[in-house]
Design an enzyme around this catalytic site. Structure first.
Site, short mmCIF file in Angstrom:
data_model
loop_
_atom_site.label_atom_id
_atom_site.label_comp_id
_atom_site.label_asym_id
_atom_site.label_seq_id
_atom_site.Cartn_x
_atom_site.Cartn_y
_atom_site.Cartn_z
N ASN A 36 0.82 -1.22 0.00
CA ASN A 36 0.00 0.00 0.00
C ASN A 36 0.85 1.26 0.00
O ASN A 36 2.02 1.20 0.33
CB ASN A 36 -0.90 -0.01 1.25
CG ASN A 36 -1.94 -1.10 1.14
OD1 ASN A 36 -2.45 -1.40 0.08
ND2 ASN A 36 -2.26 -1.70 2.29
N CYS A 40 -4.19 -6.41 -4.93
CA CYS A 40 -4.74 -6.50 -3.58
C CYS A 40 -5.61 -7.74 -3.57
O CYS A 40 -5.78 -8.39 -4.61
CB CYS A 40 -5.57 -5.24 -3.32
SG CYS A 40 -6.22 -5.08 -1.65
N HIS A 41 -6.16 -8.14 -2.39
CA HIS A 41 -7.10 -9.27 -2.45
C HIS A 41 -8.47 -8.93 -1.89
O HIS A 41 -9.31 -9.79 -1.72
CB HIS A 41 -6.55 -10.53 -1.77
CG HIS A 41 -5.42 -10.25 -0.84
ND1 HIS A 41 -5.55 -9.41 0.21
CD2 HIS A 41 -4.14 -10.67 -0.84
CE1 HIS A 41 -4.39 -9.32 0.84
NE2 HIS A 41 -3.51 -10.06 0.22
N HIS A 101 -9.26 -0.52 -2.13
CA HIS A 101 -9.86 -0.36 -0.80
C HIS A 101 -11.13 0.48 -0.85
O HIS A 101 -11.61 0.96 0.19
CB HIS A 101 -8.87 0.24 0.22
CG HIS A 101 -7.76 -0.71 0.57
ND1 HIS A 101 -6.91 -0.50 1.62
CD2 HIS A 101 -7.36 -1.88 0.01
CE1 HIS A 101 -6.03 -1.49 1.69
NE2 HIS A 101 -6.28 -2.34 0.72
N ASP A 111 -12.01 -4.44 1.71
CA ASP A 111 -11.56 -3.43 2.66
C ASP A 111 -12.44 -2.19 2.66
O ASP A 111 -12.29 -1.33 3.52
CB ASP A 111 -10.12 -3.01 2.32
CG ASP A 111 -9.17 -4.20 2.37
OD1 ASP A 111 -8.74 -4.54 3.47
OD2 ASP A 111 -8.89 -4.79 1.31
#
Lengths: 443, 443
Positions: free
Chosen positions: B141, B162-163, B191, B251
Site C-alpha cells: 500500500n 490487492c485481495h 480499498h 476493505d
C-alpha cells in the site's frame, strides 16, 4: 441607432437592482426604444419599481417603455433578454433557517438552495417555450449551482453575473495605485475567484502586494475599522493568499476554508471587529444597509415632487447587465467577467461546470478568454471541494434523494456524528416554508 | 513448456508473502526454470526466506532458482517481473506515529505515506534504467497513490494488486450460496470498490442480500462474534450499502465515512465488539496474527528436519501475482482484479488516476474490462473525496510544499482549528524516523 429590444426582469421588486438597471438603460442611447418588463409576485413592490422607472426615464428624456406584471409567462413572451434577480423567500426565511441549524451545531447555518434552483430552472424552462432565443442573465445566487443546472437541463443561453471581481479595485486603493493603470485577471468559480494576473503600468504588481503585507499590513489591520464589505484586505485574505499563492478576489476571502469561520471570535481574528461579511455582526450590517437603501427608494416613491435623478444621479453603475446587452445587440464590444459553462477554458474542470471567467462579448456572442490551468494546489485545496459541494446540491435537487441531502451535511466540517446530521436535515425540512422541500425528498 | 523468467521481489523479507509466492511458483509448471531474486535490506529476514524457498522447491521438485541480495539494483538487473511488497519502517513506526497524532486529536492517526511513495518511485526509476521492459507488480500500500505516481512519473508498466475483491465470497458464505455459482464485479479505487454486479446461478443476487438484511442481519450481528477481518457483513457495510445503493467489498467497509470511526464506541457500534479492522483492538489482533504467522515460519526455518510442504501445504494461494505472470508470459489467459491507470474505463475519473477494475490478461498484456459510469451518488459521496485525498498526497510528495501537507490535515474531519493542524504537522515531522520528510517540506 441601436435596436429596440425587450428585457424581462424576474424578481424586479428588488428596487435597488431595478433602479440601477433603469439608470444604465437611460444612459445607453444605442438601446433607445427598448421595453423593460418588470415581473414580481409582490404587486406593491412591483408598482414602486414601475413608478420609479417611469419618473427616471421621463426626467432623463430616455426613450424607454416599461411594463409590469405578476405573470411570469407574460413577461417572458417575446423577450430578447431575461434578467433573473429573484431571491425566493427573501432574507427573513434564511435567518429563521440559520437559527434552527445553529441549534444543531451549524454556526451560521447551512443553506440548501432548493427554492432558488427550482425557480431558476422554471424560468429557463418557461423561456424554452416563450422566448427560446433570448439570453438569460442570471443575477442572483447561487451562480455555480444555478447556471450549471440551467445550462445542463435546458437549451437556453445563460450568462451569470456578479460584481465580486471588482475587488481588485480595493487592492489597488489600499496599495495607493492609480486605478486607470491597473489591469487584472481573476478566474475561478463565482465567489471563488483568484487573481492570476495583476499589473500596474504594464508590470507585475504582485510584488507591491507582498511589500504591503511585509511592511504595512499589520498597521492597517490595527488602525483600519472595516465595514462588513471590507474583506478584500483582511488577515484572512492574506492568509489564503499565502496558502494558495494567488490573491482571493471579491467575495472569495469570505470563504477560503472552514477554519476561518468556526466561531465569532475566530472570524474577528481573521476579518477584524465585524467578523467579516458573513458573521452575525457583518450580516446584520448588510441587512441594515439593504433596508436603508430600500427605505430611501420608498421615500422617493412616496413623494412625486422629488426629482429622482437628483436623488439617484445618472451615473453608470458597475453592473454588467446593460453593457452586455448593448454588446450583444449593437456589437459594442467589451471585455466582461461572466459565469458560463467551462468547455475547456480552465483545463481539468469538467466542461459542464459553470465557471467565472473573462470573456469578449460582441454580436458574435460570448467568447471566453482561455484561462489555462490553475495551480494544482488551488484546484485541490479549494476549487475541487467547491465543485463537489455544487455537484452534491445539484444531484440532491434533481433526484430528491434524501441520502444525498444527508451526505451534504455529513461532508460539512461542523458535523460531529450521523445523528447530528440527521437531526439537522429533519429540522430543516420541518420548517413551514420548506414544506415543499420535505415533500421533494424521499429515502 | 513455458518460458523461464526472472522475478525480482523487493521487500522479500516479508516471509508470509514470499512463501506464498514460492508456493504458487512451485505449482505453476509453465514457469519452470524461472529465477526468483529476493531483495531485502534486512539480511536475517532475507536469509530466512531464501532458506525456506529452497527447501520448498526441493521438496516440491520444482525447477526454480533463487537469488538473494541486499542490493536492489542487482535484483532488478535483467528482471522480467518486479514484485514490490516492501513496507518502509514496518508497523512499529506507524504505531509510534499514531500515538503522537492521537495526542493532537487524530484518533487512530493520519498517515502521510511519504516513505512508501519515495521507495515506489525509486524502484520504478531504477527499473527504467535496469529493466525498462519489465512489469512492476505493486503489492504493498497505498496502491492508488503509489501506482498513480509511478505511472505518471515513469514509463514502467505497473499493475497494482490487492485481495480485497474476494470479499464477495464472505457475502456468498453468509447468504449460504454455493461459491461456484456466484459471479460478481466490483470496480472502484483500491480499498474502495463497489459491487456493481452480483449474480447467483445467472440471476441478480442483490435481492438475496436485501432479504438477508431484512430478516437475518440483526440476529447475525447479535450472535456472530467477528474477528478483525470480519467487516464484510458489518452494520457499517450495510449502512454504506443503504447510502450508496451498491455493496462495499473487501476493505471498503473499513472506511466509507469518517462518522463510523469517531471513537472506539462508535466503531464497536458499526463493526461489532472488535471495532473493526482499524480499531485499536482490531489492529492489535491483526498484528498478533501477523506475528503468529511469522513465528510459525521462523520455527520451521530453525528446524531443517521439518517438512516445509507439510507445514505449508502446496495449495495455490489466492494471490494473483503468479497467475498474472503466467498469463503474460505463457498466454494462460485469465480474468483478474487489477489496479491500472483509468484511461476511460470509468468515465468521469481522470485518465491518469489508477483505478481497480477487472481485466483480461494474456500475452497481449492487460486489457481492462470497460466498467462504464458509476452511480453519481457514489462518485460524489466517496470516489471524488478519495481521489482528492490521493491528489493532495501526491502533490505534497512531489512539490515538498509544506502548505499542501497542512492542507491535508485541514481537510481532515477531525481537525477543529488551524492551530491543531499545524501542531500535528510539526509533531509528525519531529519524529526521528521522519527526519527526511521534515527536510523535504518547506514553506
Amino acid at each position: 441607432m441601436g435596436k429596440a429590444i425587450k428585457t424581462a426582469v424576474i424578481g424586479a421588486g428588488s428596487a435597488v437592482f431595478s433602479l440601477g438597471l433603469v439608470r444604465d438603460f437611460s444612459l445607453t442611447e444605442s438601446l433607445a426604444g427598448s421595453t423593460i418588463a418588470f415581473m414580481d409576485m409582490d404587486e406593491e413592490r412591483l408598482e414602486r419599481v414601475h413608478n420609479l422607472a417611469r419618473r427616471y426615464a421621463t426626467e432623463m428624456k430616455a426613450d424607454l417603455r416599461f411594463e409590469k406584471t405578476t405573470d411570469r409567462k407574460k413577461a417572458l413572451e417575446g423577450a430578447d433578454f431575461v434578467i433573473n434577480t429573484a431571491l425566493v423567500g427573501g432574507h427573513e426565511d434564511q435567518e429563521t433557517e440559520r437559527k434552527v441549524l445553529e441549534e444543531h451545531g451549524y454556526y451560521r447555518g447551512l443553506h440548501f438552495p432548493y427554492h432558488q434552483l427550482k425557480l431558476m430552472l422554471e424560468v429557463a424552462r418557461d423561456m424554452e417555450k416563450l422566448c427560446p432565443d433570448a439570453w438569460l442573465i442570471q443575477s442572483s445566487n447561487p451562480l455555480p449551482e444555478g447556471c450549471s443546472l440551467m445550462t445542463r437541463e435546458t437549451n437556453i443561453k445563460v450568462i451569470g453575473l456578479c460584481h465580486g471581481h471588482y475587488g481588485y479595485r480595493n487592492i489597488a486603493k489600499v496599495l495607493g495605485l492609480d486605478l486607470n493603470d491597473v489591469t487584472f485577471q481573476a478566474p475561478g468559480l463565482n465567489h471563488c475567484i483568484w487573481m492570476t494576473h495583476f499589473e500596474y503600468r504594464g508590470e507585475d504588481a504582485y510584488p507591491l502586494i507582498d511589500e504591503w503585507i511585509e511592511t504595512k499590513a499589520e498597521k492597517y489591520w490595527k488602525t483600519h475599522v472595516p465595514t462588513f464589505m471590507d474583506n478584500q484586505m483582511s488577515r484572512a485574505a492574506v492568509d489564503i493568499y499565502k496558502m494558495i499563492g494567488l490573491f482571493p478576489i471579491g467575495d472569495t476571502p469570505r470563504a477560503g476554508g472552514w477554519w476561518y469561520h468556526t466561531d465569532l471570535e475566530t472570524k474577528k481574528k481573521w476579518y477584524g471587529p465585524v467578523g467579516g461579511f458573513d458573521s452575525e455582526i457583518g450580516w446584520a450590517q448588510y441587512l441594515d444597509y439593504l433596508r436603508e437603501r430600500v427605505n430611501h427608494i420608498a421615500r422617493v416613491v412616496a413623494d412625486p415632487s422629488v426629482s429622482v435623478t437628483k436623488e439617484f444621479p445618472p451615473v453608470q453603475t458597475d453592473e454588467q447587465q446593460v453593457p452586455i446587452i448593448d454588446a450583444l445587440v449593437n456589437n459594442n464590444e467589451g471585455r466582461f467577467q461572466v459565469n458560463i459553462p467551462n468547455n475547456g477554458v480552465i483545463p481539468s474542470i469538467p466542461d459542464d461546470v459553470v465557471v467565472e471567467v473573462p470573456a469578449i462579448i460582441n454580436n458574435r456572442g460570448v467568447q471566453a478568454i482561455h484561462v489555462g490551468k490553475l495551480p494544482k494546489n488551488l484546484m485541490l485545496h479549494v476549487i475541487i471541494p467547491r465543485i463537489s459541494i455544487m455537484e452534491r446540491a445539484l444531484e440532491a435537487f434533481l433526484t430528491g434523494d434524501k441520502r444525498i441531502l444527508l451526505s451534504i451535511f455529513l461532508h460539512d466540517y461542523r458535523t460531529r456524528s450521523v445523528e447530528q446530521a440527521e437531526a439537522a436535515v429533519e429540522a430543516l425540512l420541518a420548517l413551514p416554508f420548506n414544506r415543499d422541500i420535505a415533500e421533494h425528498f424521499k429515502w
